[in-house]
Design an enzyme around this catalytic site. Structure first.
Site: not given
Ligand code: TZP
Ligand code: MG
Length: 218
Positions: A42, A111, A140
């Site tokens: 990603r 998602s 995010k």
């Molecule tokens: N989609 C929902 S939350 C997220 C994504 C890509 C980020 C997750 O990152 P982390 O650091 O594991 O909280």
């Protein structure tokens, strides 16, 4: 028939910025050695060519270990790499178009962040859903409000698909999610930003193994 044998248990989602001074390859390599079960490439800030090159380097690490590579958003990159699949968000290519381009043999994950998205995913022949954010996350920016473990598990059940939770997950809360019925946890910062990504992966793998040892058999 699509390959159904991918393991969502401890799903590493890569993020170059989170890896800091380390390369993504270094982090993925440590995670492989520690038992990670699936890896997603990603990167929102990379052109196709360097993404392809990074994907090829990751495949060199993943293929001998028998671990699948999922590409976030970029169906073109996934096809060029012959990766195992793609992960698409609500603003990415619609599921039907993604399936048309990728064919029946590739893994497609989508998602899910609320009940209507979960119900919509139930109508699609997706291979898994990523539900979240389950907890607050700084990784995010537009992740939305945290759902909590119970709501995450409820949305997963509504979708009717195999499900992985994402968002703010680390070794302190992963067991709660396995116990709530999620098949896996997907993490970025818990592994990519950890002082020791191998040790962080190992503790998640251990939490998963302990859950499976406790869980009643089929
Ligand atoms: N989609 C929902 S939350 C997220 C994504 C890509 C980020 C997750 O990152 P982390 O650091 O594991 O909280
Ligand atoms: Mg996306």
């Amino acid at each position: 028939m699509r390959p159904r044998d991918f393991d969502l248990g401890v799903y590493l989602v890569t993020d170059r910025a989170c890896c800091g001074a380390r390369s993504v390859e270094e982090v993925v390599s440590a995670a492989i050695d520690a038992g990670v079960t699936l890896v997603q490439l990603r990167d929102k800030n990379i052109d196709a060519r360097p993404m392809l090159a990074l994907g090829r380097r990751l495949l060199e690490l993943l293929r001998p270990a028998g671990i699948g590579l999922i590409v976030d958003d970029r169906i073109d990159v996934a096809l060029a790499l012959d990766a195992e699949g793609v992960h698409i968000g609500q603003q990415d290519m619609p599921y039907a178009e993604a399936r048309r381009q990728l064919g029946p043999m590739k893994i497609i994950g989508v998602s899910v962040g609320n009940e209507s998205e979960a119900r919509q995913a139930a109508d699609w022949d997706v291979d898994y859903v990523g539900v979240g954010p389950v907890y607050p996350t700084a990784t995010k920016q537009d992740a939305g409000l945290a759902l909590g473990a119970d709501e995450t598990a409820r949305l997963a059940r509504i979708s009717g698909h195999r499900a992985v939770a994402i968002g703010g997950i680390d070794v302190t809360n992963a067991a709660v999610l396995y116990a709530a019925g999620l098949e896996g946890v997907a993490v970025i910062s818990a592994i990519c930003a950890a002082p020791d990504p191998g040790a962080a992966t190992r503790s998640l793998v251990r939490a998963r193994r302990e859950h499976l040892a406790r869980a009643p058999g089929p």
